[in-house]
Design a protein around this motif. Structure first.
Motif, PDB file in Angstrom:
ATOM      1  N   ASP A  82      -8.507  -2.433   2.156  1.00 53.18           N
ATOM      2  CA  ASP A  82      -8.100  -1.059   2.479  1.00 53.18           C
ATOM      3  C   ASP A  82      -8.394  -0.034   1.382  1.00 53.18           C
ATOM      4  O   ASP A  82      -9.206   0.878   1.587  1.00 53.18           O
ATOM      5  N   ILE A  83      -7.754  -0.173   0.209  1.00 55.35           N
ATOM      6  CA  ILE A  83      -7.726   1.020  -0.659  1.00 55.35           C
ATOM      7  C   ILE A  83      -9.059   1.336  -1.321  1.00 55.35           C
ATOM      8  O   ILE A  83      -9.375   2.518  -1.505  1.00 55.35           O
ATOM      9  N   GLU A 120      -2.697  -5.398   4.138  1.00 53.03           N
ATOM     10  CA  GLU A 120      -3.719  -5.755   3.147  1.00 53.03           C
ATOM     11  C   GLU A 120      -3.585  -7.245   2.833  1.00 53.03           C
ATOM     12  O   GLU A 120      -2.674  -7.637   2.099  1.00 53.03           O
ATOM     13  N   CYS A 158       0.846  -1.197   0.000  1.00 58.77           N
ATOM     14  CA  CYS A 158       0.000   0.000   0.000  1.00 58.77           C
ATOM     15  C   CYS A 158       0.881   1.247   0.000  1.00 58.77           C
ATOM     16  O   CYS A 158       1.998   1.231   0.524  1.00 58.77           O
ATOM     17  N   SER A 207       0.607   3.648   1.903  1.00 59.64           N
ATOM     18  CA  SER A 207       0.931   4.026   3.281  1.00 59.64           C
ATOM     19  C   SER A 207       2.061   3.165   3.851  1.00 59.64           C
ATOM     20  O   SER A 207       2.733   3.580   4.794  1.00 59.64           O
TER      21      SER A 207
HETATM   22 ZN   LIG Z   1      -3.322   0.063   2.610  1.00 57.82          ZN
END
Ligand SMILES: [Zn+2]
Ligand SMILES: [Zn+2]
Length: 347
Positions: free
Chosen positions: A151-152, A60, A38, A40
């Motif tokens: 997540d994304i 993730e 990710c 982040s």
């Molecule tokens: Zn993420």
């Protein structure tokens, strides 16, 4: 088992570590089937998250439950599950409503950040409060789609939701990386008439254009282009998906009077210089937050399952977990047209 471990800035290694086991009666161990890198994670990679080293990275993952504590009732060994990047206490009112980012007990934590939870970029992962945290993967959701739901896609959708988009409105998305692409698709689903995608990487703008956004290169007058396309007043809403001070400032400067700025890019600057005069003079609404991932699933799972949202094209590169260092280097360098990197824990 093998896991990607953070050893210091730009030093990620695939190490052999102890297998995880259920941390208490409410937890399970998930054998990871697929895990992604990710944007982040790059904050960790760059050394922005403090001095600590030696912890597992990544948040993730999807996989199969291989072991469970005696208190886990809803889930069984063999279930394939989506692991949300963030887990709350599971018992307070916000957590029960899926708003794990607002956990009143204050125990919500993100995997792979040295917060007491392991890293998802590993062969296996222990998940606490499993009955509450995990969701089984519906048959009509692919593995790639399920990874995006950890997540994304929720984060992009959360940014669009909190931008209060109404059908027919103009929306700008700052950053056409993976989360920005998810925000563009979410804004479209929520009824935006035009979505302007701002970035400086040509390949990313091309991807945004490919899904129907209007590409605006910030290195080449992109911000002004959005202004002039919106009769000089700016879009109704701006979703910020980069997280840098500069990008957030741009978002605030771009929204029209009465507009909404919705930030989902990660920014941890305690001394951010907020342009209060602009926000006040234009009566802007400013929102920022970490996505309550499970709260978005009731909307997103049916949209993905039905094909109304088809975000899985963002995966451009696949590596074995053993090649994690090379995968991070490529993703960080934004070379080779990279958008989103998937890691296979079995190789
Ligand atoms: Zn993420
Ligand atoms: Zn809670």
């Amino acid at each position: 088992m093998r896991a990607l471990i953070y050893h210091g800035p730009r030093d990620i290694r695939c190490d052999e570590i102890d297998d995880p086991s259920p941390t208490d009666t409410d937890s399970v161990v998930v054998e990871v089937e697929a895990t992604a890198i990710c944007g982040s994670d790059l904050h960790n990679y760059h050394g922005d998250m403090g001095e600590a080293c030696g912890y597992g990275i990544g948040h993730e993952a999807v996989g199969t439950i291989v072991e469970k504590g005696s208190g886990v009732r809803r889930l069984s060994v063999g279930d394939r599950v989506i692991v949300p990047g963030i887990v709350g206490c599971g018992g307070c009112a916000p957590c029960l409503a899926g708003a794990v980012n607002s956990c009143e007990i204050g125990v919500s934590a993100v995997f792979g950040n040295n917060m007491g939870l392991g890293g998802a970029q590993a062969e296996a992962l222990a998940v606490p409060r499993a009955d509450f945290a995990l969701r089984t993967i519906p048959d009509d959701i692919s593995t790639d789609q399920a990874v995006l739901l950890t997540d994304i896609l929720p984060t992009g959708y959360y940014g669009a939701q909190r931008a209060e988009i109404e059908p027919g409105q103009d929306v700008a998305v700052i950053g056409a990386g993976p989360v920005g692409i998810m925000a563009i698709m979410s804004a479209q689903v929520l009824g935006a008439a035009r979505v302007f995608a701002l970035d400086s990487v040509a390949e990313r703008l091309a991807v945004a254009e490919g899904i129907g956004a209007i590409p605006c290169n910030v290195a080449d007058g992109g911000v002004d282009a959005v202004r002039s396309a919106t009769a000089g007043i700016g879009p109704h809403a701006v979703i910020e998906a980069v997280g840098s001070d500069e990008a957030i400032q741009t978002a605030i400067g771009l929204a029209r009077p009465g507009g909404v700025v919705s930030v989902v890019g990660a920014n941890f600057n305690l001394d951010f210089s907020f342009p209060m005069a602009i926000a006040m003079a234009r009566s802007l609404t400013f929102r920022i937050g970490i996505c309550p991932i499970p709260q978005t699933w009731p909307a997103l799972v049916p949209l993905v399952a039905s094909g109304s949202l088809a975000p899985e094209f963002v995966f451009t590169h696949r590596f074995g977990l053993s090649d994690g260092a090379r995968a991070y280097e490529l993703f960080d360098g934004r070379t080779d047209g990279v958008m989103k990197v998937m890691l296979d824990p079995r190789s």
